[in-house]
Every structure is written in structure tokens, then in C-alpha cells.
Write a protein that holds these residues in place. Structure first.
Motif, short mmCIF file in Angstrom:
data_model
loop_
_atom_site.label_atom_id
_atom_site.label_comp_id
_atom_site.label_asym_id
_atom_site.label_seq_id
_atom_site.Cartn_x
_atom_site.Cartn_y
_atom_site.Cartn_z
N ASP A 12 0.82 -1.21 0.00
CA ASP A 12 0.00 0.00 0.00
C ASP A 12 0.86 1.26 0.00
N LYS A 13 1.90 1.27 0.83
CA LYS A 13 2.76 2.44 0.92
C LYS A 13 3.58 2.64 -0.35
N LEU A 14 4.03 1.55 -0.97
CA LEU A 14 4.73 1.66 -2.26
C LEU A 14 3.81 2.24 -3.33
N ASN A 15 2.57 1.78 -3.36
CA ASN A 15 1.60 2.30 -4.32
C ASN A 15 1.33 3.78 -4.10
N GLU A 16 1.18 4.19 -2.83
CA GLU A 16 0.95 5.60 -2.51
C GLU A 16 2.14 6.46 -2.94
N ARG A 52 14.04 7.01 -4.52
CA ARG A 52 13.26 8.05 -3.85
C ARG A 52 11.86 7.53 -3.51
N ILE A 53 11.24 6.81 -4.43
CA ILE A 53 9.91 6.25 -4.19
C ILE A 53 9.97 5.21 -3.07
N VAL A 54 10.96 4.33 -3.12
CA VAL A 54 11.10 3.27 -2.10
C VAL A 54 11.39 3.88 -0.74
N LYS A 56 10.53 6.83 0.43
CA LYS A 56 9.31 7.45 0.95
C LYS A 56 8.34 6.37 1.42
N ALA A 57 8.19 5.32 0.65
CA ALA A 57 7.27 4.23 1.02
C ALA A 57 7.73 3.52 2.28
N MET A 58 9.02 3.26 2.39
CA MET A 58 9.52 2.55 3.57
C MET A 58 9.41 3.41 4.82
N THR A 59 9.65 4.71 4.67
CA THR A 59 9.50 5.61 5.81
C THR A 59 8.07 5.59 6.32
N GLU A 60 7.11 5.69 5.41
CA GLU A 60 5.70 5.67 5.80
C GLU A 60 5.31 4.30 6.37
N THR A 61 5.86 3.23 5.80
CA THR A 61 5.57 1.89 6.29
C THR A 61 6.06 1.72 7.73
N LEU A 62 7.29 2.15 7.99
CA LEU A 62 7.83 2.02 9.34
C LEU A 62 7.07 2.88 10.33
N LYS A 63 6.70 4.08 9.93
CA LYS A 63 5.93 4.93 10.83
C LYS A 63 4.59 4.27 11.17
N ALA A 64 3.93 3.70 10.16
CA ALA A 64 2.65 3.05 10.39
C ALA A 64 2.81 1.79 11.23
N ALA A 65 3.86 1.04 11.00
CA ALA A 65 4.09 -0.21 11.74
C ALA A 65 4.40 0.08 13.21
N LEU A 66 5.14 1.13 13.47
CA LEU A 66 5.52 1.46 14.84
C LEU A 66 4.33 1.98 15.64
N LYS A 67 3.32 2.52 14.96
CA LYS A 67 2.12 2.99 15.65
C LYS A 67 1.25 1.83 16.14
#
Length: 68
Positions: A12-16, A52-54, A56-67
Motif C-alpha cells: 500500500d505504501k509503495l503504491n501511494e 526516492r519512491i522506495v 518514501k514508502a519505507m519511511t511511511e511503512t515504518l511509521k505506520a508499523a511502529l504505531k
């Protein structure tokens, strides 16, 4: 989180991130007036865009996972 939840979150985060990236409308392969461009320069530009895309996606993924 289960493995399936993590896989879905990453996808999902990669697609976004991909949708937020605006690809060029036209991609010209001219540099020196003769239609020749260095393949290494073109490869580096593509790698830079992908990373750059990866990133951004990984940053958002980790933020979501840590929540969770």
C-alpha cells in the motif's frame, strides 16, 4: 503485526509513494543534439527515481508499523 499485514502495508505504501511521484510527460533521449545520451546517466536517473519512491514508502511503512 502478522507477515501478511506487513506485506499489505508495504504494498500500500509503495503504491501511494508511486502515485505521488510525478513521472515526466515526455522522456527525451537527446543530450548533445544528435540524439545520443549516456546510458549510465539514464540508468542513474532511473535508479534515483526508484530509490526516492522506495525511501518514501519505507519511511511511511515504518511509521505506520511502529504505531500499531
Amino acid at each position: 503485526m502478522t507477515e501478511q499485514e506487513i506485506e499489505k502495508l508495504v504494498q500500500d505504501k509503495l503504491n501511494e509513494a508511486y502515485k505521488e511521484n510525478e513521472p515526466p510527460k515526455k522522456f527525451f533521449l537527446t543530450e548533445n543534439g544528435r540524439g545520443v545520451v549516456d546510458g549510465g546517466d539514464m540508468y542513474n536517473a532511473v535508479v534515483e527515481d526508484v530509490l526516492r519512491i522506495v525511501q518514501k514508502a519505507m519511511t511511511e511503512t515504518l511509521k505506520a508499523a511502529l504505531k500499531k
